[in-house]
Design a protein around this motif. Structure first.
Motif, PDB file in Angstrom:
ATOM      1  N   ARG A 163       5.635 -19.145  -5.249  1.00  0.00           N
ATOM      2  CA  ARG A 163       6.164 -18.170  -6.208  1.00  0.00           C
ATOM      3  C   ARG A 163       6.575 -16.884  -5.498  1.00  0.00           C
ATOM      4  O   ARG A 163       6.010 -16.508  -4.477  1.00  0.00           O
ATOM      5  N   ARG A 191      10.901 -13.178 -11.611  1.00  0.00           N
ATOM      6  CA  ARG A 191       9.993 -14.055 -10.874  1.00  0.00           C
ATOM      7  C   ARG A 191      10.615 -15.442 -10.759  1.00  0.00           C
ATOM      8  O   ARG A 191      11.382 -15.860 -11.621  1.00  0.00           O
ATOM      9  N   SER A 234       9.894 -19.688  -9.142  1.00  0.00           N
ATOM     10  CA  SER A 234       9.033 -20.705  -8.554  1.00  0.00           C
ATOM     11  C   SER A 234       9.906 -21.590  -7.678  1.00  0.00           C
ATOM     12  O   SER A 234      10.975 -22.050  -8.109  1.00  0.00           O
ATOM     13  N   MET A 239      11.019 -17.983 -13.772  1.00  0.00           N
ATOM     14  CA  MET A 239       9.815 -17.936 -14.604  1.00  0.00           C
ATOM     15  C   MET A 239      10.008 -16.888 -15.697  1.00  0.00           C
ATOM     16  O   MET A 239      10.543 -15.805 -15.443  1.00  0.00           O
ATOM     17  N   GLU A 240       9.563 -17.205 -16.895  1.00  0.00           N
ATOM     18  CA  GLU A 240       9.709 -16.290 -18.021  1.00  0.00           C
ATOM     19  C   GLU A 240       8.363 -16.036 -18.688  1.00  0.00           C
ATOM     20  O   GLU A 240       7.503 -16.920 -18.735  1.00  0.00           O
ATOM     21  N   ASP A 241       8.198 -14.833 -19.222  1.00  0.00           N
ATOM     22  CA  ASP A 241       6.981 -14.503 -19.958  1.00  0.00           C
ATOM     23  C   ASP A 241       6.980 -15.204 -21.315  1.00  0.00           C
ATOM     24  O   ASP A 241       8.010 -15.290 -21.983  1.00  0.00           O
ATOM     25  N   LYS A 242       5.797 -15.670 -21.726  1.00  0.00           N
ATOM     26  CA  LYS A 242       5.655 -16.385 -22.986  1.00  0.00           C
ATOM     27  C   LYS A 242       4.978 -15.551 -24.071  1.00  0.00           C
ATOM     28  O   LYS A 242       4.952 -15.944 -25.225  1.00  0.00           O
ATOM     29  N   ASP A 300       1.915 -16.191 -16.808  1.00  0.00           N
ATOM     30  CA  ASP A 300       3.154 -16.226 -17.594  1.00  0.00           C
ATOM     31  C   ASP A 300       3.129 -15.409 -18.873  1.00  0.00           C
ATOM     32  O   ASP A 300       3.994 -15.575 -19.727  1.00  0.00           O
ATOM     33  N   SER A 301       2.149 -14.537 -19.029  1.00  0.00           N
ATOM     34  CA  SER A 301       2.169 -13.643 -20.188  1.00  0.00           C
ATOM     35  C   SER A 301       1.492 -12.331 -19.838  1.00  0.00           C
ATOM     36  O   SER A 301       0.569 -12.299 -19.025  1.00  0.00           O
TER      37      SER A 301
END
Length: 211
Positions: free
Chosen positions: A56, A83, A85, A106-109, A167-168
């Motif tokens: 990452r 971000r 991966s 990568m995305e925030d959830k 991820d959050s």
């Protein structure tokens, strides 16, 4: 969605929104930076940890070239963006001295929690007060994010990398809060011990107990 991204591995963690100054001196990375400048493209900084390339990292954008040296070395200022991966690394690329990686973004959830944010800020101010250090960014509550304080809470590199991979924002808040609850009492007790040691040997004006 997957993209190809030039990579510049470093033994550090870059967080989205973080400003990072770099001194670029290796031939392969001078080529990378010059091509990024010429094509107005970005590159990725994956973390190099314990002798290994981690999967990452964070995409960065060059904001300015601050200085160019006689041998082509450069001081550049960058800012962290998204971000990623790593899916696959291409070490041999035609006409490139640097490596390129196929990456997945990568995305925030989940967003953060205001109550947890306030608890973190309170404990962090207490920590910095105990250590007698000042961080102005703690006053900007409205733009608070875990990424903004991650380098100022005593995390080691492994912990920073773990935080960046969550991820959050809520998960990151829980991780930071757990860390602060562990280290704050230790730091406070250490400071009290230091004060007792400093006071030892000095004349003391003490009221005798009344008994």
């Amino acid at each position: 969605m997957e993209d190809l991204l030039p990579i510049f591995p470093l033994s550090l963690v870059v967080f989205p929104g973080e400003k990072l100054n770099l001194h670029v001196f290796e031939t392969r990375y001078k080529q990378l930076v010059n091509e990024a400048l010429a094509n107005t493209t970005n590159f990725g900084i994956p973390c190099f940890l314990n002798g290994k390339l981690c999967p990452r990292g964070t995409e960065v954008e060059i904001q300015a070239v601050e200085r160019v040296y006689s041998k082509g070395e450069m001081d550049i200022s960058t800012v962290g963006l998204r971000r990623f991966s790593i899916v696959e690394v291409h070490k041999q690329v035609p006409d490139k001295l640097y490596s390129v990686a196929k990456v997945r973004w990568m995305e925030d959830k989940e967003n953060g929690d205001n109550y947890l944010r306030d608890e973190i800020l309170g404990m962090l101010r207490e920590l910095h007060q105990t250590l007698r250090i000042s961080k102005e960014k703690l006053d900007d509550v409205e733009s608070f994010s875990c990424y903004k304080i991650a380098h100022y809470i005593g995390f080691n590199l492994e912990q920073e990398y773990e935080l960046m991979g969550l991820d959050s924002e809520r998960e990151r808040q829980f991780m930071i809060l757990h860390h602060l609850k562990q280290i704050l009492p230790v730091v406070q007790e250490t400071e009290r011990l230091k004060e007792r040691i400093r006071a030892n040997g000095h004349f003391k004006n003490l009221d005798p107990p009344n008994f």
